[in-house]
Design an enzyme around this catalytic site. Structure first.
Site, PDB file in Angstrom:
ATOM      1  CB  SER A  30      -0.864   0.012   1.272  1.00  0.00           C
ATOM      2  OG  SER A  30      -1.521   1.257   1.413  1.00  0.00           O
TER       3      SER A  30
ATOM      4  CE1 TYR B   4      -4.212  -2.875   5.465  1.00  0.00           C
ATOM      5  CE2 TYR B   4      -3.828  -0.504   5.422  1.00  0.00           C
ATOM      6  CZ  TYR B   4      -4.060  -1.692   4.757  1.00  0.00           C
ATOM      7  OH  TYR B   4      -4.129  -1.699   3.383  1.00  0.00           O
TER       8      TYR B   4
ATOM      9  CE  LYS C  31      -1.897  -4.245   3.283  1.00  0.00           C
ATOM     10  NZ  LYS C  31      -2.051  -5.296   2.268  1.00  0.00           N
TER      11      LYS C  31
END
Ligand code: NAP
Length: 286
Positions: free
Chosen positions: A140, A153, A157
């Protein structure tokens, strides 16, 4: 039956970017092994069979060791080499770290990190033996910044981004390439599932089209590119610009986008209870 069609594996294929990746592979003549947790993966498989692809749909929980093994067994059962794999399944969880359930953060790690590492290990060994293969790992643009209010999160990534780049270097003298896909904010179920509907990021209009992200990803993967910031021009410019910004400023920017309104003021604890009640697919409470 012998076939000249290449085989691709796509995880997270029931919706969003993964579903568009599956459609893109099928449109380019690939047969597919698709995986997701829910029955919707079968609907995607039916759709792509209707377009001439040979498709195996696997319902498996990639947060678990057994789920990844189940998917790998289905891949082996095709008795065909995997020409390309998109390790794309992922979940997020928004909110202040200490106000949110540990189980939700653990699930982010289990799906995004443990499941991806496990499946990459299984698939890459065979690709290296064949001296051929294309591996896509969905990271991401947030991998480049600390992510307050989606801290685990974003860190997951960052892990995947580093992991993909490291594998790429390890494998540079083989016929196997590793590409990291770095989408910007994309119009999928992701933010709702992460409990981020009430954040600026969740409410952002004009998110990127997942079909465009998938198309960019496919082209980069087939060209053996290192990484691709996929989607709109805005996301690409953001992806390029963010490299030059100090972490402290990036963290402040991410906070602006990801902080739920309830976390910012005196109503914080009331907000926490509300958010817990509506987060879809929450794991066990710890
Ligand atoms: P999405 O529509 O929610 O899709 C997530 C996919 O992952 C679904 O197919 C889901 O299947 C699957 N999945 C989740 N948990 C799983 C599990 N335990 N086992 C098997 N499959 C599981 O969201 P998306 O935006 O397309 O996300 C795809 C990837 O893009 C993720 O890795 C995400 O982190 C990344 N990404 C998204 C954005 C964005 O703005 N949307 C930006 C950057 C990166 P089920 O529905 O069956 O659970």
């Amino acid at each position: 039956m012998d076939t000249v069609r290449p085989l691709a594996v796509v995880t997270g294929a029931s919706s969003g970017i993964g579903r568009e990746l599956a459609r893109t592979f099928a449109a380019h003549g690939f047969d597919l092994v698709l995986c997701a947790e829910d029955a919707a993966v079968r609907t995607v498989a039916d759709e792509l069979r209707g377009r001439g692809a040979d498709v195996t749909a696997v319902r498996a929980d990639l947060a678990t060791y057994d789920g990844v093994e189940q998917l790998h067994a289905a891949v082996l059962a095709t008795r065909r080499p995997v020409a390309a794999a998109a390790l794309n399944a992922g979940v997020g969880t928004g909110g202040a770290f200490t106000d949110t359930d540990l189980a939700d953060h653990a699930r982010v790690i289990d799906v995004n990190i443990s499941g991806t590492v496990h499946l990459a290990h299984r698939l890459l060994r065979a690709m290296v033996d064949e001296d051929e293969g294309r591996l896509l790992i969905t990271s991401s643009v947030v991998s480049m910044a600390p992510g307050p209010f989606q801290s685990v999160y974003s860190a997951s990534k960052s892990f995947l981004q580093s992991f993909a780049q490291a594998l790429r270097e390890e494998l540079k003298d083989t016929g196997v390439t590793v590409t990291s896909l770095m989408p910007g904010a994309t119009e999928t179920d992701f933010f709702h599932r992460a409990g981020m509907d009430d954040t600026r990021l969740g409410r952002l209009r004009h998110k990127d089209d997942p079909a465009r992200v998938a198309q960019d990803a496919f082209e980069a993967l087939m060209r053996g590119r290192n990484r691709v910031v996929a989607g709109s021009v805005k996301s690409r410019v953001l992806g390029a610009a963010v490299k030059a910004v100090p972490d402290r400023l990036k963290a402040a920017g991410q906070r602006y986008l990801s902080e739920p309104p309830a976390a910012a003021g005196p109503g914080r604890r009331r907000g926490r209870r509300r958010r817990r009640g509506r987060r879809p697919k929450a794991g066990r409470r710890v």
